[in-house]
Design a protein around this motif. Structure first.
Motif, PDB file in Angstrom:
ATOM      1  N   ILE A 286    -105.169  15.967  13.364  1.00  0.00           N
ATOM      2  CA  ILE A 286    -104.347  16.129  13.992  1.00  0.00           C
ATOM      3  C   ILE A 286    -105.286  14.813  15.197  1.00  0.00           C
ATOM      4  O   ILE A 286    -104.451  14.497  16.244  1.00  0.00           O
ATOM      5  CB  ILE A 286    -104.198  17.840  14.963  1.00  0.00           C
ATOM      6  N   HIS A 287    -106.395  14.513  14.989  1.00  0.00           N
ATOM      7  CA  HIS A 287    -107.041  13.996  16.662  1.00  0.00           C
ATOM      8  C   HIS A 287    -106.974  12.887  16.201  1.00  0.00           C
ATOM      9  O   HIS A 287    -106.383  12.055  17.169  1.00  0.00           O
ATOM     10  CB  HIS A 287    -108.304  14.230  16.348  1.00  0.00           C
ATOM     11  N   THR A 288    -106.034  11.684  15.390  1.00  0.00           N
ATOM     12  CA  THR A 288    -105.987  10.935  13.888  1.00  0.00           C
ATOM     13  C   THR A 288    -104.432  10.443  14.915  1.00  0.00           C
ATOM     14  O   THR A 288    -104.015   9.744  15.741  1.00  0.00           O
ATOM     15  CB  THR A 288    -105.680  10.712  13.088  1.00  0.00           C
ATOM     16  N   LEU A 289    -104.012  11.483  15.053  1.00  0.00           N
ATOM     17  CA  LEU A 289    -102.597  11.821  15.795  1.00  0.00           C
ATOM     18  C   LEU A 289    -102.669  11.485  17.278  1.00  0.00           C
ATOM     19  O   LEU A 289    -101.542  10.672  17.467  1.00  0.00           O
ATOM     20  CB  LEU A 289    -101.499  12.998  15.307  1.00  0.00           C
ATOM     21  N   LEU A 290    -103.146  12.359  17.385  1.00  0.00           N
ATOM     22  CA  LEU A 290    -103.547  12.372  19.082  1.00  0.00           C
ATOM     23  C   LEU A 290    -104.170  10.413  19.491  1.00  0.00           C
ATOM     24  O   LEU A 290    -103.413  10.063  20.391  1.00  0.00           O
ATOM     25  CB  LEU A 290    -104.446  12.972  19.339  1.00  0.00           C
ATOM     26  N   GLN A 344    -101.982  21.829  20.469  1.00  0.00           N
ATOM     27  CA  GLN A 344    -102.002  22.014  19.017  1.00  0.00           C
ATOM     28  C   GLN A 344    -103.961  21.652  18.433  1.00  0.00           C
ATOM     29  O   GLN A 344    -103.526  22.487  17.486  1.00  0.00           O
ATOM     30  CB  GLN A 344    -101.118  20.989  18.303  1.00  0.00           C
ATOM     31  N   TRP A 345    -103.846  20.790  19.600  1.00  0.00           N
ATOM     32  CA  TRP A 345    -105.553  19.830  18.713  1.00  0.00           C
ATOM     33  C   TRP A 345    -106.733  21.332  19.504  1.00  0.00           C
ATOM     34  O   TRP A 345    -107.388  21.713  18.495  1.00  0.00           O
ATOM     35  CB  TRP A 345    -105.426  18.251  19.625  1.00  0.00           C
ATOM     36  N   ARG A 346    -106.161  22.228  20.515  1.00  0.00           N
ATOM     37  CA  ARG A 346    -107.177  23.269  20.625  1.00  0.00           C
ATOM     38  C   ARG A 346    -106.868  24.277  20.217  1.00  0.00           C
ATOM     39  O   ARG A 346    -108.140  24.571  19.913  1.00  0.00           O
ATOM     40  CB  ARG A 346    -106.774  23.087  22.541  1.00  0.00           C
ATOM     41  N   GLN A 347    -105.912  24.531  19.315  1.00  0.00           N
ATOM     42  CA  GLN A 347    -105.894  26.026  18.316  1.00  0.00           C
ATOM     43  C   GLN A 347    -106.436  25.069  17.148  1.00  0.00           C
ATOM     44  O   GLN A 347    -107.005  26.033  16.491  1.00  0.00           O
ATOM     45  CB  GLN A 347    -104.675  25.995  18.204  1.00  0.00           C
TER      46      GLN A 347
END
Length: 403
Positions: A286-290, A344-347
């Motif tokens: 998800i970090h990559t997507l951000l 979503q990243w924080r979750q």
């Protein structure tokens, strides 16, 4: 920086060396019956942490004498390398620390080959159903040992003002100084052997480091900030570390409270986190997507990033360790990523970092926010760090932003 990276030793007389080697043969014979847990404490203190390492050893003995240490069905083994004498293995019980093996000469405890051989010896001689590992030394997250230009404090300080701190992996002798870089640490540690690793060293709760070590243990206990050189309060936590199912949140809490409530106000500085490594892959995804979203919004978003707008976690003149949650929050505020994506990243972060605690200040550094993990921002003014950073597994998705 090199992780496990202090002093020239004299040669042993031949007779003494022969007797020592003979005496050590027994220690090389594996125990027939595995115990519930073996804990290896790797004290890489052939540097200016020697006195602290000896204090840690005393605290481990004290902890083994306390109720709940379960010394009858566990093993506590300490690898100790200091400037005084050659490296040695010690078996620690409530009765004290007994030497079970001594190397015939000095060696580099910050060498991946040495670390690997120590782990293999301990696992052979002290078989157990489960293993835990404590790594204690100097440390500098993922930053290479060659990046000395970054290691200048933003303010001068003395021992009288604040206690000394430690980082991970330095061996000063027999010379030249040895360090253990991130990729070397990965190579030194076996996959799947340890159910937890505890870093008693500065800055090791770095997302880049923990992602690199994701196959090495189920959980990692570490600090995203510096660690005062006294280290973890071993007398209070060794019983828990030896448990079949250790409460690692309690270990973190004990460490935090030890410093947050310390009778000497100069010691009111600590940060600690507990990471579930099985969740790091999902966090990276998800970090990559951000990051890709931010780069699509502005291809120079990282190269021109305003570092003063995020929470720093180091106290160096040229900061390079920042709170990972603060970075994501800043990107959200800038409009470079969506609020939905940030949420979503924080979750996923909450599933990854299962415990975090920090004092409001670490010495003169205010910590207004701390997610439990540090991260790097590849700004254009740090080309030498960027060149090394893009080789890390965590940053592979990020190469286009720094080349």
């Amino acid at each position: 920086m090199k992780f496990f990276p202090t002093y020239l030793s004299h040669l042993l007389p031949a007779t003494l060396l022969c007797l020592m080697l003979c005496a050590c043969e027994k220690a090389e014979t594996p125990r027939a019956t595995p115990v519930d847990r073996t804990l290896l404490v790797y004290l890489c203190a052939d540097n200016n942490l020697a006195d602290d390492a000896r204090g840690n050893l005393d605290a481990l003995v004290q902890g083994m004498a306390a109720p709940g240490a379960r010394s009858s069905d566990t093993h506590l083994v300490v690898y100790l390398d200091t400037p005084q004498g050659n490296p040695r293995l010690l078996e620690v019980t409530a009765a004290g620390a007994k030497e079970v093996y001594a190397w015939p000469a000095q060696h580099d405890s910050a060498s991946p080959d040495v670390m690997r051989s120590v782990i293999e010896r301990v696992c052979q001689d002290y078989p157990a159903a489960r293993y835990g590992l404590v790594l204690s030394s100097h440390g500098m997250a993922w930053v290479p040992s060659t990046a000395t230009a970054y290691f200048t404090r933003s303010r001068s300080r003395t021992r009288e003002e604040w206690p000394a701190t430690k980082y991970f992996g330095q061996d000063d002798n027999p010379g030249p100084t040895g360090y253990l870089e991130t990729e070397e640490l990965v190579a030194a540690l076996p996959d799947g052997r340890f159910d937890y690793i505890l870093f008693d060293a500065c800055f090791m709760a770095s997302v880049e480091v923990e992602y690199a070590l994701r196959s090495k243990a189920d959980y990692i206990v570490a600090a995203p900030t510096e660690v005062i050189s006294d280290g973890f309060p071993y007398a209070d936590i060794v019983g828990e570390l030896l448990a079949v199912e250790p409460d690692l949140k309690a270990v973190c809490r004990t460490y935090y409270e030890h410093y947050a409530a310390h009778p000497d106000s100069r010691y009111h500085s600590a940060a600690v986190s507990l990471v579930r490594t099985s969740e790091l892959e999902a966090l990276c995804d998800i970090h990559t997507l951000l990051w890709r979203s931010a780069l699509a919004h502005d291809p120079a978003v990282f190269a021109e990033f305003n570092l003063s707008g995020v929470q720093r976690l180091d106290r160096y003149r040229r900061p390079f360790l920042f709170d990972l949650g603060s970075i994501v929050g800043r990107l959200e505020t800038m409009g470079a990523i969506s609020t939905a994506g940030a949420d979503q990243w924080r979750q996923q972060l909450a599933r990854t970092v299962v415990y975090e605690a920090h004092t409001p200040m670490f010495f003169d550094l205010a910590i207004a926010e701390c997610s439990g993990l540090s991260g790097y921002i590849p700004v254009a003014s740090y080309p030498d760090l960027n060149e090394y950073y893009i080789k890390l597994a965590w940053s592979e998705y990020n190469r286009n932003s720094v080349l």
